[in-house]
Design an enzyme around this catalytic site. Structure first.
Site, PDB file in Angstrom:
ATOM      1  N   LYS A 173       4.391  -0.046   0.969  1.00 18.14           N
ATOM      2  CA  LYS A 173       5.105   0.948   0.156  1.00 18.14           C
ATOM      3  C   LYS A 173       6.586   0.648  -0.063  1.00 18.14           C
ATOM      4  O   LYS A 173       7.423   1.544  -0.027  1.00 18.14           O
ATOM      5  CB  LYS A 173       4.946   2.341   0.783  1.00 18.14           C
ATOM      6  CG  LYS A 173       3.516   2.828   0.842  1.00 18.14           C
ATOM      7  CD  LYS A 173       3.365   4.165   1.495  1.00 18.14           C
ATOM      8  CE  LYS A 173       3.506   4.069   3.010  1.00 18.14           C
ATOM      9  NZ  LYS A 173       3.013   5.255   3.697  1.00 18.14           N
ATOM     10  N   ASP A 208       0.067   9.231   9.387  1.00 12.59           N
ATOM     11  CA  ASP A 208      -0.006  10.485   8.617  1.00 12.59           C
ATOM     12  C   ASP A 208      -1.449  10.944   8.360  1.00 12.59           C
ATOM     13  O   ASP A 208      -1.724  12.146   8.257  1.00 12.59           O
ATOM     14  CB  ASP A 208       0.780  10.403   7.293  1.00 12.59           C
ATOM     15  CG  ASP A 208       0.395   9.217   6.423  1.00 12.59           C
ATOM     16  OD1 ASP A 208      -0.406   8.375   6.858  1.00 12.59           O
ATOM     17  OD2 ASP A 208       0.927   9.121   5.290  1.00 12.59           O
TER      18      ASP A 208
HETATM   19  C1  BGC Z   1       0.022   2.807   5.064  1.00 10.50           C
HETATM   20  C2  BGC Z   1      -0.768   3.806   5.873  1.00 10.50           C
HETATM   21  C3  BGC Z   1      -0.457   5.215   5.425  1.00 10.50           C
HETATM   22  C4  BGC Z   1      -0.659   5.349   3.920  1.00 10.50           C
HETATM   23  C5  BGC Z   1      -0.353   6.739   3.403  1.00 10.50           C
HETATM   24  C6  BGC Z   1      -0.160   3.068   3.580  1.00 10.50           C
HETATM   25  O1  BGC Z   1       0.683   2.224   2.837  1.00 10.50           O
HETATM   26  O2  BGC Z   1      -0.389   1.505   5.358  1.00 10.50           O
HETATM   27  O3  BGC Z   1      -0.468   3.664   7.249  1.00 10.50           O
HETATM   28  O4  BGC Z   1      -1.305   6.111   6.094  1.00 10.50           O
HETATM   29  O5  BGC Z   1       0.172   4.416   3.263  1.00 10.50           O
HETATM   30  O6  BGC Z   1       0.942   7.126   3.670  1.00 10.50           O
END
Ligand code: BGC
Length: 584
Positions: A173, A208
């Site tokens: 992200k 989360d």
């Molecule tokens: C992460 C996860 C997370 C999800 C939602 C992903 O990019 O790898 O750990 O739960 O985003 O936030």
């Protein structure tokens, strides 16, 4: 900046170009089923071995709450759009109170040194404690009573080694802070607290999705899957410890029972053998900061949908020999990587939505200010089925109709009104001059947004279906028709015994048909959070359509999707509580 190859339609008509894109971005039910099978395989590979793409992280959370839990905890949540610090009061009656403060995380912090990022996290907790002195006494750490216990929601792939520790595997992200991967995230945070001599102790680490599962279980009394469809996507579910072979030598394996597993499903098919990649997806991946990672997430989540759509639009803006969109003009928003936010897509789709009854008069005024056109709505269902009406079954733009004054004159006032609303959104959000956006452009952009978002929602259904299958709650719809026993939920874990620990009802063949039926008809709780599932028009509806095509309408009907409100905060608090209870 690399761009998607523009379309050349020397040997094709513009309509063929649109048909071609439509074909590439449309998923057939058979593909959804095929993907679900591949997903199930990856689930089981990840449960068996460490280091696989889909990490299937054991969370060491072995019970789900039943709403009777009490206590006051601090929670820190990193991984969504903002950083949040919260104080959570669990009232013990399925309700909670939460006070929170959001803090911005700049791109510099996301991509700089990890210690700087973690110092910022500690500063934010410090600032929160100054502006929000605890209302009720925080649940004390049994060992050191004057230290405040904190649960950390860290929404990135972490190989968890215990409830209160875990190694960062990768960033996702848009984060890429240096010297973090391979380190224990709890230690990184605790060191930052200690550097500032703060009396705060990070006692629990939670993803989360695990937070969503726990908080939904706390407020609704039952939940088997927590899923996020927001900036990123992921899911956590309740798995039998016996089905997690990689826990082999861990004391948790000997205890048996159930454990929440964080799937990290965003990494499904990183090998790119199954997912329906288009050139638009490939250019997004190639120019992202984590190429070849998070393949599934890049099809689904809010961080990426706008960017995929931007590439679709660019290919039409640059089409040769003549542009097919916006007269070949591109604004800064359209030219810049990440320039088109997924919220624009959402607005475009909302602008199209039918609110005809309330809006009839307004639409007539907008389209026909002088009142010269007939005040009826030709082309509404049943009137003239040959006209293009842009509704869900007929969304592919008709180049011939939308390109000439005669064609446009055939459109109903209702459709023109909708296109005009979309056109206005494009002028304002994509920063075009009013004269640069035609009704045809509006139809094309709205179609592109719809295709990209629909594909995301259908694929989200694949992930949910795979969990239902993995936990024995469903069978594939085509297998069910040929062998009904596949859909009988033997040994289905039932969430929530009186003490919040799940129990297993073993439904033995033939002995208890009614019990089996009752169990079978039980609701299947799914806690969700994230901007797409909450706000994107029809995201849930389309995800359910996907579920129906994979596991059938009977199972889909029982799936109860509910918002895991403040899941990250409440989940972290619940984990902190479990951690304190486990302290020797
Ligand atoms: C992460 C996860 C997370 C999800 C939602 C992903 O990019 O790898 O750990 O739960 O985003 O936030």
């Amino acid at each position: 900046m690399a761009s998607t190859s523009a379309y050349s339609y020397l040997h094709k008509s513009p309509q063929d170009v649109l048909n071609d894109i439509d074909f590439q971005l449309t998923l057939e039910p058979a593909l959804l089923t095929k993907l679900t099978k591949a997903f199930l395989e990856e689930i089981n590979v990840g449960l068996g071995r460490y280091g696989e793409d889909m990490a299937m992280v054991p969370s060491f959370v072995t019970g789900v709450p039943d709403g009777s839990e009490t206590g006051t905890f601090l929670a820190l949540d990193l991984g969504g759009t903002n950083l949040r610090v919260c104080e959570v009061v669990l009232n013990g009656d399925k309700t909670f109170r939460l006070r929170q403060q959001k803090y911005k995380v700049s791109d510099q912090l996301k991509t700089g040194e990890a210690t700087v990022l973690f110092d910022y996290l500690a500063d934010s907790v410090d600032a929160f404690l100054t502006t929000h002195p605890p209302e009720s006494p925080l649940s004390p750490d049994a060992e050191v009573p004057d230290v405040l216990p904190l649960g950390l929601t860290f929404s990135f792939p972490v190989e968890q080694t215990a409830l209160g520790s875990g190694t960062i595997l990768t960033w996702t992200k848009g984060f890429s802070a240096k010297n973090a991967i391979g380190n224990d995230v709890v230690k990184l945070l605790q060191d930052a607290f200690d550097r500032k001599h703060m009396h705060v102790k990070c006692v629990a680490l939670v993803n989360d999705t695990v937070g969503a599962l726990l908080s939904r279980a706390y407020t609704s009394g039952g939940c088997i899957l927590g899923a996020i469809f927001g900036t990123g996507t992921n899911g956590a579910y309740l798995e039998e410890v016996a089905k997690i072979p990689k826990l082999a030598n861990n004391p948790a394996a000997a205890k048996g029972g159930y454990m929440v597993v964080n799937t990290e499903w965003g990494a499904f098919n990183n090998k790119r053998t199954q997912l329906p990649f288009t050139p638009f997806d490939s250019v997004l991946d190639r120019t992202s900061i984590n190429p070849r990672f998070q393949a599934f997430e890049k099809f689904i989540s809010g961080m990426y949908l706008g960017e995929i759509t931007r590439h679709v639009l660019l290919s039409l803006i640059d089409a040769a020999p003549r542009p097919m969109l916006f007269g070949g003009k591109a604004t800064k928003v359209v030219n810049e990587q990440w320039g088109l936010d997924t919220s624009v897509m959402s607005e475009v789709e909302e602008a199209w939505e039918t609110r005809v009854v309330e809006e009839k008069e307004k639409v007539i005024k907008e389209v026909d200010p002088n009142g010269t056109e007939p005040r009826s709505f030709p082309g509404e269902i049943g009137e003239n089925p040959n006209l293009w009406d842009g509704d869900d079954h007929d969304i592919l733009p008709r180049w011939d109709i939308l390109s000439t004054p005669e064609g446009l004159a055939q459109l109903s006032l209702k459709v023109k009104g909708k296109l005009e609303r979309v056109r206005k959104v494009l002028v304002s959000r994509l920063e075009y001059a009013d004269g640069d956006v035609s009704l045809r452009d509006a139809a094309i952009v709205r179609w592109a947004c719809h295709l990209v978002a629909r594909r995301a929602a259908l694929l989200s259904g694949v992930a949910v279906a795979a969990i239902l299958l993995q936990t024995g709650r469903a069978g594939f719809v085509q297998d069910v028709h040929s062998d009904s026993s596949l859909n009988t939920p033997n040994d289905v874990p039932k969430v929530n015994g009186a003490n919040g620990i799940h129990v297993t009802d073993s439904v033995t063949n033939g002995t208890s048909k009614n019990a089996a039926k009752e169990e079978f008809e039980e609701k299947i709780g799914v806690g969700v959070d994230g901007s797409l599932i909450q706000f994107y028009p029809h995201f849930e509806r389309t995800m359910r359509e996907s579920l129906r095509s994979i596991v059938g309408a009977d199972v889909e009907r029982r799936v109860e999707i509910g918002l895991a409100k403040d899941g990250s905060g409440v989940g972290a608090a619940l984990c902190a509580l479990q951690a304190l209870k486990q302290e020797p």
